[in-house]
Design an enzyme around this catalytic site. Structure first.
Site, PDB file in Angstrom:
ATOM      1  N   VAL A  94       0.868  -1.172   0.000  1.00 33.11           N
ATOM      2  CA  VAL A  94       0.000   0.000   0.000  1.00 33.11           C
ATOM      3  C   VAL A  94       0.904   1.220   0.000  1.00 33.11           C
ATOM      4  O   VAL A  94       2.073   1.155   0.378  1.00 33.11           O
ATOM      5  CB  VAL A  94      -0.976   0.029   1.197  1.00 33.11           C
ATOM      6  CG1 VAL A  94      -2.020  -1.067   1.077  1.00 33.11           C
ATOM      7  CG2 VAL A  94      -0.238  -0.069   2.518  1.00 33.11           C
ATOM      8  N   SER A  95       0.343   2.347  -0.430  1.00 29.96           N
ATOM      9  CA  SER A  95       1.160   3.539  -0.636  1.00 29.96           C
ATOM     10  C   SER A  95       1.379   4.371   0.616  1.00 29.96           C
ATOM     11  O   SER A  95       2.366   5.077   0.719  1.00 29.96           O
ATOM     12  CB  SER A  95       0.530   4.416  -1.716  1.00 29.96           C
ATOM     13  OG  SER A  95       0.457   3.694  -2.920  1.00 29.96           O
ATOM     14  N   THR A  96       0.454   4.308   1.555  1.00 29.38           N
ATOM     15  CA  THR A  96       0.593   5.162   2.734  1.00 29.38           C
ATOM     16  C   THR A  96       0.402   4.359   4.008  1.00 29.38           C
ATOM     17  O   THR A  96      -0.255   3.315   4.011  1.00 29.38           O
ATOM     18  CB  THR A  96      -0.432   6.321   2.729  1.00 29.38           C
ATOM     19  OG1 THR A  96      -1.748   5.760   2.741  1.00 29.38           O
ATOM     20  CG2 THR A  96      -0.264   7.208   1.507  1.00 29.38           C
TER      21      THR A  96
END
Length: 186
Positions: free
Chosen positions: A9-11
């Site tokens: 996931v990006s964050t």
């Protein structure tokens, strides 16, 4: 022949649980995961995974853009994995095969994902420019927390309780408790 899964996931605020469940259901024996933006090339778990896979192993990801958001990097990686006889499965796409048609589909989908990401950035930037021009009160970034009575109460409570207990008592995240503690200490 081992089946590996990779979740990203990006964050930090996003959850890996859905991807991990999907990878388990698809038959992954070993799942590696991390929270890094697709724009960064620093992904330690993924790099470790790429060095672990051997010929005839399978690498499963939930979506093609989990490899990278940069088309060139993803294509190079996928090509090298396919040359090493690694089976690549993308859950929302299927198995990527080392055929002209398979490579064309991958190139097309990666290009679309990169374009979509670039468009999101472009819209965000133009929204900021518009807001700056039309809203005299516009400020970039999150608004600063105030030293109000609620935050003072959280700070006082946190003096005699753990961060976790304080977060649960006030129905906020532990990170917010830490931020509030820091705000009143400084």
């Amino acid at each position: 022949m081992t089946v590996y899964g990779y979740a990203r996931v990006s964050t930090a605020g996003q959850s890996l649980n859905e991807q991990k469940d999907s990878l388990k259901n698809a038959g992954a024996d070993i799942i590696m995961s991390e929270k890094y933006s697709g724009t960064t090339t620093t992904r330690p778990q993924f790099e470790k995974l790429v060095h672990l896979v051997e010929p005839n192993d399978t690498l499963i990801v939930t979506k093609l853009d989990r490899f990278a958001r940069n088309t060139r990097e993803a294509l190079n990686l996928i090509d090298s994995l396919l040359k090493e006889k690694i089976v690549i499965k993308v859950l929302n796409l299927g198995t990527i095969d080392n055929t002209p048609m398979g490579r064309m589909i991958v190139r097309t989908l990666l290009s679309v994902a990169e374009m979509e990401r670039d468009m999101i950035i472009e819209r965000t930037q133009s929204g900021k420019v518009f807001a700056k021009q039309h809203n005299p009160n516009y400020k970039e970034g999150r608004p600063k927390r105030k030293k109000d009575s609620r935050n003072r109460a959280i700070f006082e409570y946190s003096k005699t309780h753990t961060v976790k207990v304080t977060a649960e008592a006030f129905n906020i995240s532990p990170r917010t408790v830490q931020y509030i503690k820091k705000m009143f200490v400084e």
